[in-house]
Write an enzyme that holds these catalytic residues in place. Structure first.
Site, mmCIF file in Angstrom:
data_model
loop_
_atom_site.group_PDB
_atom_site.id
_atom_site.type_symbol
_atom_site.label_atom_id
_atom_site.label_comp_id
_atom_site.label_asym_id
_atom_site.label_seq_id
_atom_site.Cartn_x
_atom_site.Cartn_y
_atom_site.Cartn_z
ATOM 1 N N LYS A 1 0.840 -1.194 0.000
ATOM 2 C CA LYS A 1 0.000 0.000 0.000
ATOM 3 C C LYS A 1 0.874 1.242 0.000
ATOM 4 O O LYS A 1 1.619 1.496 0.950
ATOM 5 C CB LYS A 1 -0.914 0.057 1.218
ATOM 6 C CG LYS A 1 -1.961 1.172 1.074
ATOM 7 C CD LYS A 1 -2.690 1.488 2.351
ATOM 8 C CE LYS A 1 -1.970 2.523 3.169
ATOM 9 N NZ LYS A 1 -1.964 3.881 2.563
ATOM 10 N N GLU B 1 10.811 0.588 9.963
ATOM 11 C CA GLU B 1 11.760 1.669 9.740
ATOM 12 C C GLU B 1 11.008 2.940 10.084
ATOM 13 O O GLU B 1 10.142 3.370 9.336
ATOM 14 C CB GLU B 1 12.251 1.632 8.288
ATOM 15 C CG GLU B 1 13.617 2.247 8.103
ATOM 16 C CD GLU B 1 13.531 3.708 7.778
ATOM 17 O OE1 GLU B 1 13.477 4.513 8.731
ATOM 18 O OE2 GLU B 1 13.506 4.050 6.594
ATOM 19 N N CYS C 1 13.387 10.580 7.074
ATOM 20 C CA CYS C 1 13.438 10.030 8.431
ATOM 21 C C CYS C 1 14.850 10.119 9.014
ATOM 22 O O CYS C 1 15.021 10.240 10.210
ATOM 23 C CB CYS C 1 12.948 8.595 8.445
ATOM 24 S SG CYS C 1 13.588 7.611 7.095
ATOM 25 N N GLU D 1 10.362 14.654 15.876
ATOM 26 C CA GLU D 1 10.676 14.635 14.456
ATOM 27 C C GLU D 1 9.763 15.649 13.749
ATOM 28 O O GLU D 1 8.543 15.541 13.810
ATOM 29 C CB GLU D 1 10.434 13.236 13.889
ATOM 30 C CG GLU D 1 10.816 13.128 12.435
ATOM 31 C CD GLU D 1 10.686 11.699 11.919
ATOM 32 O OE1 GLU D 1 9.678 11.046 12.206
ATOM 33 O OE2 GLU D 1 11.612 11.255 11.206
#
Lengths: 511, 349
Positions: A216, A290, A324, A421
């Site tokens: 997806k 991840e 990331c 983040e």
């Protein structure tokens, strides 16, 4: 390096939220009178023909979603709709898993490994041949600069298929003494920051190991995955080996938690990663995650400063900071901090922010309005918590989702901008005095994906690299990727590796 | 910190009132007045059928029994909660097993965190020698381990076999420490002008739920993997057969394994597991010995802080044979708690 005199440094009367509305216009006047200004160099979009509507790719065919629902994918640089995308439901996911399960049982796991390899080589070749088409589509759909999609995303994606193609008939050498086998059907959910590259990281090792896939893509960036479906058709990959189901996160979750899925691979936020791990608890599935990051880019006083400036710029402004492993925390040694920050501001002043399709653009569009708002909220928190904000006086387009490159100084480790983040072009600068302090600050985070070291002293690099709790350490470089080099995190940045022989292990069953 | 060897063994501490064979023989029911909880005995396959013991005569020597304690940070405390569980031993005697509390667990995590970095920082060869030394000492205590296994219901022959297998297993793991980087890591031939290499590093603090079905070999197999990778361990002993773990603690205490590198808790899984898996300072969980009924809760808790989890492969039972021979000599127990670190540097003049 800079071809023109950088704009004068000034605090820029910018609102903390940045954004198009507050763009100061002075810079454009300056640019118009400077002999070294850049003429527009737009990449043509002639090469792609985006259809008005796309279905799901299931069992080798395009299918309309069962309940007929669609969503729209936008060009973040113009806010214009690009195409209608099937909003896949759990029922569609069920069909895809069924097709993948059948393909694994009847075709893919029975195929001689060397023939499996040839399909992957074919896919890699076709991606290379159609690379411009992929690059343009990627940039239109995601907002990333064409320079990056053309030079990084697409070639690396093709390289991943190339690399893992060669593994398909050498699995016995990947895990000596264990005669590994495929797991079955793999469920994969990928993010919007590197839509095609993340697809390649996921699908290439899965297929090489003999698994079939239900993937997806992110709901805001489905187009290159659907273009990839066309590559699968062109490569005459057996039906059902790769299935692509577009749709919302809930559809992704229904794929991953399905009992027929033997292995789950996810790239995305830590919060969603935790939900996935909890959703499949006790099911005995293999899982790799991840997740997020808050990388420290550490600049020591003996570093080659201009190189370090370039590395820090690349670390946080590559792909608008929507990475990331972005170097979102600058740790700079106190003795050189003033000098370094001054050079960094000069360099930030030369960044070209704007039309992602322009070949000169350094910083493109933010992927979605939601992401813009998240970045703006965190930047506002930085100001509210007392850090000093600085933004260059660059021009931003009047339409589209753009965020001005942002530097915070005077940042405390407790500030949200130093802990959370941001996933945007926002750098938080922190100073340190000793090596031990640098390492302590660098490791003072729940994340552990990547880190950077800038020093001319080799023994210091090896010492610091060993003490950093991060899965990837870039020394005197940053944001480098390669299919032969494993990538993945420590701590709450997830587990498992992608790339290299290590990236293959997660897709194999060891008898 | 790593140089300091603080192995305090509470030899001089005040023991519980010893249960002499005489008293044991006279006691048909659980000892009155002691905080005794019979659940373990009931849950365990061991049932005491015979209570006939030789009554002390004038020239008989009364056996000096061991107090089974926890092992935390190189010391042997009782549970801070003061609780014990009674383990019934075939032949009629019994042992009081310390029942660790949440606070004991937290203390074990605290000392493990402190021990993690110095342990990982020792050279691979030294860690190998330290682990090999454990095998040496186990060899010397073989009789005790055998007695423990027999007390847990094993036959004499099977017990002897399990002990020698366990010693050999420790030797097998000891030899891995200085080979992991070569076997699992390497250099990566990237397309750009960079030198790139990948090395395995330990995850940190790992909690192990020891296999229930194989109280010594299973335990050593899971523990050996965690230690060989450079991690430190908190071990929750088999609930039905805790004695081999107690003896292993006593072996570790006089070995060269630094204090805090291994802590061993005895107690009840269903009581400790939700605290264990949610402790954010534990980086990984070896759930091989986790009963299926607790697995979902354990994995959900571990996921809260993205802890690494190793568990039995689907369809593999936690029976003794799962740890035998080649099935037990698996690198998987090591790799589950290793982090691969990839380091890049440009090549150029």
């Amino acid at each position: 390096m800079s071809p023109r005199k950088p704009p004068s440094r000034r605090p820029a009367g910018v609102t903390p939220t940045g954004g198009a509305a507050s763009a100061p216009r002075a810079a454009s006047a300056l640019a118009a009178t400077t002999p070294w200004s850049y003429a527009p160099a737009p990449e043509s979009r002639e090469i792609v023909s985006i259809r008005p509507r796309y279905g799901l790719f299931i069992d080798g065919r395009e299918r309309a979603p069962i309940d007929g629902e669609v969503t729209v994918t936008y060009n973040p640089a113009t806010e214009e709709p690009l195409a209608e995308i099937a909003k896949g439901s759990p029922a569609d996911a069920d069909r895809a898993i069924e097709a993948a399960e059948r393909a694994h049982r009847k075709v893919w796991s029975r195929l001689a490994p060397r023939e499996r390899a040839k399909y992957l080589y074919r896919i890699s070749r076709i991606m290379q041949e159609r690379s411009r088409e992929f690059a343009v589509t990627e940039t239109l759909d995601s907002g990333k600069p064409i320079r990056e999609s053309r030079d990084v995303d697409v070639p690396l994606a093709a390289a991943h298929f190339w690399y893992y193609a060669g593994w398909a008939d050498k699995l016995d050498y990947a895990v000596p003494g264990r005669s590994p086998e495929s797991l079955g059907v793999v469920g994969q959910v990928i993010p919007w920051n590197f839509p095609l590259l993340m697809l390649a990281w996921k699908i290439a090792p899965a297929l090489a190991a003999g698994n079939t896939v239900v993937l997806k893509p992110a709901s805001t960036t489905p187009l290159t995955a659907l273009l990839f479906a066309d590559v699968c058709r062109q490569a005459e990959l057996p039906d059902g080996v790769v299935n692509i189901v577009t749709g919302p996160g809930s559809t992704g979750m229904s794929i991953l938690t399905d009992p027929r899925i033997a292995k789950v691979a996810f790239t995305g936020s830590t919060a969603v990663g935790i939900k996935i791990a909890q959703g499949i608890a006790g099911q005995g599935k293999a899982l790799t995650l991840e997740l997020g990051g808050k990388a420290a880019n550490i600049v020591f006083d003996d570093a080659a400063l201009d190189q370090a400036v370039e590395g820090v710029i690349n670390g946080i402004f590559f792909n608008q900071g929507e990475v990331c492993c972005a170097g979102s925390r600058l740790l700079v040694q106190e003795s050189i901090a003033d000098e370094f920050i001054a050079r960094l501001r000069d360099r930030m002043g030369t960044l070209r922010v704007g039309d992602p399709m322009d070949k000169n653009t350094d910083v493109g569009a933010i992927n979605s309005r939601d992401q813009m708002e998240k970045i703006a909220e965190l930047v506002a928190s930085g100001v509210a918590e007392g850090a000093d904000l600085w933004q260059p006086a660059c021009d931003l387009p009047s339409r589209g989702w753009f965020f001005r490159p942002t530097l915070f100084t005077g940042v405390a480790q407790s500030h949200r901008i130093a802990r959370e983040e941001i996933f945007g072009p926002v750098l938080a600068a922190i100073t340190f005095r000793t090596i031990d302090e640098a390492i302590e600050k660098a490791n003072n985070t729940a994340y552990g994906l990547s880190a950077g070291i800038w020093t001319e002293k080799g023994s210091r690099i090896l010492d610091v690299a060993a003490r950093l709790k991060a899965g990837v350490v870039w020394a005197n470089t940053f944001n480098r990727f390669d299919p032969t080099a494993p990538f993945g995190g420590y701590k709450e940045s997830g587990y498992g590796r992608e790339g290299g022989v290590q990236g293959l292990h997660a897709y194999l069953r060891m008898s | 910190m790593g140089k300091k060897k603080s192995k305090r063994i509470e030899r001089g501490s005040i023991p519980l009132p010893p249960v002499s064979p005489l008293i044991a023989a006279l006691e048909a029911a659980p000892a009155p007045g002691r905080r005794s909880e019979p659940t373990v005995a009931e849950a365990s396959p061991i049932t005491s059928t015979k209570t006939a013991r030789s009554v002390a005569t004038s020239d008989a020597r009364i056996e000096v029994r061991r107090t089974a304690k926890l092992y935390i940070g190189g010391a042997f405390p009782r549970s801070e909660s003061g609780r014990t569980d009674t383990l019934r031993i075939p032949g009629g005697s019994s042992a009081n097993i310390a029942r660790a509390s949440r606070k004991d667990l937290r203390e074990a995590v605290r000392v493990a965190r402190g021990a993690a970095e110095p342990w990982a920082g020792r050279s691979a060869m030294l860690r190998g020698q330290i682990l090999y030394r454990v095998a040496e000492l186990m060899e010397g205590r073989a009789a005790q381990f055998e007695a423990d296994l027999i007390a847990c219901g094993r036959g004499r022959r099977a017990a002897a076999q399990e002990v020698t297998d366990a010693i050999d297993r420790f030797v097998w793991f000891a030899g891995w420490t200085d080979k992991l980087a070569s076997v699992l890591g390497g250099t990566n031939p990237v397309a750009s002008s960079h030198f790139v290499f990948t090395i395995p590093e330990p995850t940190g603090v790992v909690a192990i739920l020891a296999p229930e079905a194989s109280p010594l070999l299973g335990l050593v197999t899971r523990l050996g993997g965690v230690l060989a990778g450079g991690n430190v361990a908190i071990l929750l002993a088999s609930e039905s057969a805790p004695l081999p773990a107690v003896t292993l603690a006593e072996t570790l205490a006089v070995s060269d394994v630094p204090a805090g590198v291994v802590s061993i808790l005895t107690g009840r899984r269903d009581e400790l597991i939700s605290h264990l898996v949610r402790h954010a300072d534990i980086d990984g969980f070896d759930l091989w010995g986790c009963p299926d009924s607790l697995l979902v809760e354990a994995e959900r808790g571990a996921a809260e802080h993205v802890a690494r989890v190793a568990r039995r492969p689907r369809g593999v039972d936690d029976d003794a044979s799962a740890h035998d021979g080649a099935r037990g000599e698996r690198i998987d127990g090591i790799t589950a708690f290793l982090e691969m670190k990839t380091i890049w540097h440009p090549v150029g003049s």
